[in-house]
Design a protein around this motif. Structure first.
Motif, PDB file in Angstrom:
ATOM      1  N   LEU A 168       0.814  -1.211   0.000  1.00  0.00           N
ATOM      2  CA  LEU A 168       0.000   0.000   0.000  1.00  0.00           C
ATOM      3  C   LEU A 168       0.847   1.260   0.000  1.00  0.00           C
ATOM      4  CD1 LEU A 168      -2.812  -1.017   2.464  1.00  0.00           C
ATOM      5  CD2 LEU A 168      -2.876  -0.936  -0.001  1.00  0.00           C
ATOM      6  N   TRP A 169       2.009   1.196   0.661  1.00  0.00           N
ATOM      7  CA  TRP A 169       2.859   2.379   0.714  1.00  0.00           C
ATOM      8  C   TRP A 169       3.288   2.791  -0.688  1.00  0.00           C
ATOM      9  CZ3 TRP A 169       7.760   4.246  -0.217  1.00  0.00           C
ATOM     10  CH2 TRP A 169       8.097   5.384   0.507  1.00  0.00           C
ATOM     11  N   ALA A 170       3.726   1.787  -1.475  1.00  0.00           N
ATOM     12  CA  ALA A 170       4.125   2.076  -2.857  1.00  0.00           C
ATOM     13  C   ALA A 170       2.932   2.529  -3.679  1.00  0.00           C
ATOM     14  CB  ALA A 170       4.760   0.837  -3.476  1.00  0.00           C
ATOM     15  N   ALA A 171       1.757   1.933  -3.399  1.00  0.00           N
ATOM     16  CA  ALA A 171       0.566   2.318  -4.156  1.00  0.00           C
ATOM     17  C   ALA A 171       0.232   3.793  -3.927  1.00  0.00           C
ATOM     18  CB  ALA A 171      -0.612   1.438  -3.754  1.00  0.00           C
ATOM     19  N   ILE A 172       0.405   4.262  -2.684  1.00  0.00           N
ATOM     20  CA  ILE A 172       0.125   5.676  -2.397  1.00  0.00           C
ATOM     21  C   ILE A 172       1.094   6.569  -3.156  1.00  0.00           C
ATOM     22  CG2 ILE A 172       0.237   7.402  -0.582  1.00  0.00           C
ATOM     23  CD1 ILE A 172      -0.887   5.305   1.287  1.00  0.00           C
ATOM     24  N   MET A 173       2.364   6.157  -3.187  1.00  0.00           N
ATOM     25  CA  MET A 173       3.338   6.927  -3.958  1.00  0.00           C
ATOM     26  C   MET A 173       2.927   6.989  -5.423  1.00  0.00           C
ATOM     27  SD  MET A 173       5.571   8.222  -2.200  1.00  0.00           S
ATOM     28  CE  MET A 173       4.981   8.384  -0.559  1.00  0.00           C
ATOM     29  N   PHE A 174       2.415   5.857  -5.930  1.00  0.00           N
ATOM     30  CA  PHE A 174       2.006   5.847  -7.337  1.00  0.00           C
ATOM     31  C   PHE A 174       0.767   6.709  -7.576  1.00  0.00           C
ATOM     32  CE2 PHE A 174       4.935   2.424  -8.192  1.00  0.00           C
ATOM     33  CZ  PHE A 174       5.263   2.665  -9.503  1.00  0.00           C
ATOM     34  N   THR A 175      -0.156   6.769  -6.604  1.00  0.00           N
ATOM     35  CA  THR A 175      -1.297   7.671  -6.801  1.00  0.00           C
ATOM     36  C   THR A 175      -0.828   9.119  -6.838  1.00  0.00           C
ATOM     37  OG1 THR A 175      -1.698   7.589  -4.431  1.00  0.00           O
ATOM     38  CG2 THR A 175      -3.091   6.216  -5.797  1.00  0.00           C
ATOM     39  N   GLY A 176       0.210   9.434  -6.054  1.00  0.00           N
ATOM     40  CA  GLY A 176       0.782  10.769  -6.139  1.00  0.00           C
ATOM     41  C   GLY A 176       1.323  11.058  -7.521  1.00  0.00           C
ATOM     42  N   ILE A 177       2.030  10.076  -8.072  1.00  0.00           N
ATOM     43  CA  ILE A 177       2.575  10.222  -9.428  1.00  0.00           C
ATOM     44  C   ILE A 177       1.435  10.386 -10.431  1.00  0.00           C
ATOM     45  CG2 ILE A 177       3.824   9.020 -11.257  1.00  0.00           C
ATOM     46  CD1 ILE A 177       5.504   7.730  -9.058  1.00  0.00           C
ATOM     47  N   TYR A 178       0.387   9.602 -10.226  1.00  0.00           N
ATOM     48  CA  TYR A 178      -0.780   9.668 -11.123  1.00  0.00           C
ATOM     49  C   TYR A 178      -1.380  11.073 -11.097  1.00  0.00           C
ATOM     50  CZ  TYR A 178      -5.066   8.241 -13.397  1.00  0.00           C
ATOM     51  OH  TYR A 178      -6.097   8.127 -14.273  1.00  0.00           O
ATOM     52  N   SER A 179      -1.543  11.628  -9.887  1.00  0.00           N
ATOM     53  CA  SER A 179      -2.109  12.979  -9.772  1.00  0.00           C
ATOM     54  C   SER A 179      -1.226  13.990 -10.469  1.00  0.00           C
ATOM     55  CB  SER A 179      -2.247  13.363  -8.312  1.00  0.00           C
ATOM     56  OG  SER A 179      -3.175  12.570  -7.683  1.00  0.00           O
ATOM     57  N   PHE A 180       0.066  13.834 -10.292  1.00  0.00           N
ATOM     58  CA  PHE A 180       0.975  14.805 -10.891  1.00  0.00           C
ATOM     59  C   PHE A 180       0.931  14.717 -12.411  1.00  0.00           C
ATOM     60  CE2 PHE A 180       4.896  17.201 -11.286  1.00  0.00           C
ATOM     61  CZ  PHE A 180       4.617  18.173 -10.349  1.00  0.00           C
ATOM     62  N   LEU A 181       0.850  13.489 -12.925  1.00  0.00           N
ATOM     63  CA  LEU A 181       0.737  13.320 -14.374  1.00  0.00           C
ATOM     64  C   LEU A 181      -0.556  13.940 -14.886  1.00  0.00           C
ATOM     65  CD1 LEU A 181       1.979   9.676 -14.887  1.00  0.00           C
ATOM     66  CD2 LEU A 181       2.985  11.718 -15.857  1.00  0.00           C
ATOM     67  N   SER A 182      -1.668  13.721 -14.160  1.00  0.00           N
ATOM     68  CA  SER A 182      -2.919  14.298 -14.650  1.00  0.00           C
ATOM     69  C   SER A 182      -2.892  15.814 -14.521  1.00  0.00           C
ATOM     70  CB  SER A 182      -4.130  13.703 -13.935  1.00  0.00           C
ATOM     71  OG  SER A 182      -3.869  13.443 -12.616  1.00  0.00           O
ATOM     72  N   ALA A 183      -2.152  16.346 -13.533  1.00  0.00           N
ATOM     73  CA  ALA A 183      -2.016  17.800 -13.461  1.00  0.00           C
ATOM     74  C   ALA A 183      -1.304  18.329 -14.701  1.00  0.00           C
ATOM     75  CB  ALA A 183      -1.247  18.193 -12.205  1.00  0.00           C
ATOM     76  N   SER A 184      -0.241  17.631 -15.115  1.00  0.00           N
ATOM     77  CA  SER A 184       0.456  18.073 -16.337  1.00  0.00           C
ATOM     78  C   SER A 184      -0.458  17.966 -17.542  1.00  0.00           C
ATOM     79  CB  SER A 184       1.697  17.227 -16.583  1.00  0.00           C
ATOM     80  OG  SER A 184       2.127  16.593 -15.456  1.00  0.00           O
ATOM     81  N   TRP A 185      -1.257  16.912 -17.545  1.00  0.00           N
ATOM     82  CA  TRP A 185      -2.187  16.692 -18.661  1.00  0.00           C
ATOM     83  C   TRP A 185      -3.195  17.821 -18.731  1.00  0.00           C
ATOM     84  CZ3 TRP A 185      -3.365  14.891 -23.058  1.00  0.00           C
ATOM     85  CH2 TRP A 185      -4.656  14.550 -23.411  1.00  0.00           C
ATOM     86  N   MET A 186      -3.722  18.254 -17.566  1.00  0.00           N
ATOM     87  CA  MET A 186      -4.701  19.345 -17.564  1.00  0.00           C
ATOM     88  C   MET A 186      -4.058  20.661 -17.968  1.00  0.00           C
ATOM     89  SD  MET A 186      -6.539  18.104 -14.213  1.00  0.00           S
ATOM     90  CE  MET A 186      -7.623  16.706 -14.261  1.00  0.00           C
ATOM     91  N   LEU A 187      -2.780  20.823 -17.623  1.00  0.00           N
ATOM     92  CA  LEU A 187      -2.084  22.041 -18.037  1.00  0.00           C
ATOM     93  C   LEU A 187      -1.974  22.093 -19.554  1.00  0.00           C
ATOM     94  CD1 LEU A 187      -0.924  24.352 -16.441  1.00  0.00           C
ATOM     95  CD2 LEU A 187       1.318  23.341 -16.721  1.00  0.00           C
ATOM     96  N   ILE A 188      -1.740  20.938 -20.185  1.00  0.00           N
ATOM     97  CA  ILE A 188      -1.675  20.891 -21.640  1.00  0.00           C
ATOM     98  C   ILE A 188      -3.032  21.245 -22.245  1.00  0.00           C
ATOM     99  CG2 ILE A 188      -1.313  19.355 -23.616  1.00  0.00           C
ATOM    100  CD1 ILE A 188       0.636  17.836 -21.870  1.00  0.00           C
TER     101      ILE A 188
END
Lengths: 145, 187
Positions: B26-46
């Motif tokens: 679960l710890w790694a999964a939380i880190m990956f959700t953070g990465i996911y959010s950051f990627l979608s933030a970049s996507w929304m910026l585009i």
């Protein structure tokens, strides 16, 4: 508890800029992207970062929970009172056009601008304090190592 | 040109999502959700939505990750191993996904000027706000705080209510460390 000197120093350097950015997003929200919601979250994240690095007790000294829980309601109150203010000035609820004034118009913001500013301020206060309070309650359940 | 960035980000989003779904730590999964959010933030910026990107980066990647980590500190690090392979949920998700993809076929193309979103709330909304707001350039703020002030008042109240709910459910009745007045004001 172990100490991480690099993280502590970097956090201390970063926090003022995070706060500054939050204020920029808050007060520049009418001109650029941003506004109360975003600014509130960024402001709260600075407090949370401080809490993560320096411990819950020290962040509670900076922003006492007693004050934070009052601020939660105060934000909504600022928003609502703006509406009541426009009502009492003879307009509709949240109709900022009645806030128009002729008191140094080029120096002070015009009616619509003033209304949006007040409302965004209310949103910002509420979001900041709610986010901080949620962090307090989560972290306060048990000592985070 | 922008597809050079678009497709890698979308691909990374998909890969991250699948990785999170398959993960038992679960710890790694939380880190990956953070990465996911950051990627979608970049996507929304585009997609020219800096407001949403701000929010996603601050809430999704920042505060939500912290809150999930502190939840993890209270519960446990590992998800329990399943006794059998979850075939039924997998097919359910697969069918739902296919239906959703089928649904997108009816949607207008990306950036289509005749799409309902460009026409329905009236293009004059954008032009009107310049006059109504006395030259406030940000239409998003104008719509959010002025044209739909009620709406935002409701949203702010929702945030307050959520905060109060979290406080009532999670707050300890007795703080063992500090006897501050914080607990007695609520009870």
């Amino acid at each position: 508890m172990r100490t991480f000197p690099i993280i502590r120093v970097v956090t201390k350097i970063l926090i003022p800029y995070i706060l500054l950015f939050a204020f920029y997003v808050q007060f520049h929200g009418d001109y650029g992207p941003g506004g109360g919601f975003q600014a509130g979250v960024i402001f709260a994240s600075a407090l949370i970062l401080y809490g993560l690095v320096f411990g819950l007790e020290s962040v509670k000294r900076v922003a006492p929970p007693v004050v934070i829980e009052k601020l939660m309601a105060l934000g909504v109150l600022v928003y609502g009172m703006t509406g009541v203010l426009t009502l009492s000035l003879g307009g509709n609820f949240l109709d900022y056009a009645v806030l128009e004034h002729h008191f140094y118009p080029h120096l002070f913001p015009s009616g619509q601008h003033l209304g949006i500013f007040l409302v965004e301020l209310g949103v910002g206060i509420t979001v900041t304090s709610v986010m901080t309070m949620i962090f307090y309650t989560f972290a306060g359940r048990k000592k985070i190592v | 040109m922008s597809s050079l960035i678009d497709f890698p980000i979308l691909a990374l989003l998909a890969i991250t999502a699948v990785t999170i779904a398959r993960m038992r730590d679960l710890w790694a999964a939380i880190m990956f959700t953070g990465i996911y959010s950051f990627l979608s933030a970049s996507w929304m910026l585009i997609l020219d939505a800096p407001d949403v990107a701000f929010t996603e980066a601050a809430v999704g990647a920042g505060i939500a990750t912290v809150l999930m980590l502190s939840t993890l500190a209270l519960t446990g690090k590992k998800d329990r191993q399943l006794a059998h392979a979850p075939i039924m949920p997998f097919f359910l998700v697969l069918i739902t996904g296919c239906v959703l993809v089928y649904g997108t076929l009816d949607m207008p193309h990306f950036g289509d000027p005749n799409a309902p979103i460009q026409l329905h709330p009236n293009p004059s909304f954008v032009e009107k706000s310049q006059h109504d707001m006395h030259g406030l350039p940000n239409v998003v703020t104008a719509v959010l705080a002025s044209y739909r002030g009620y709406d935002t008042l409701g949203e702010t109240t929702v945030v307050l209510t959520a905060g109060i709910a979290v406080m009532i459910i999670l707050r300890k009745e007795k703080d063992d460390g500090d006897q501050e007045a914080s607990t007695e004001t609520i009870s």
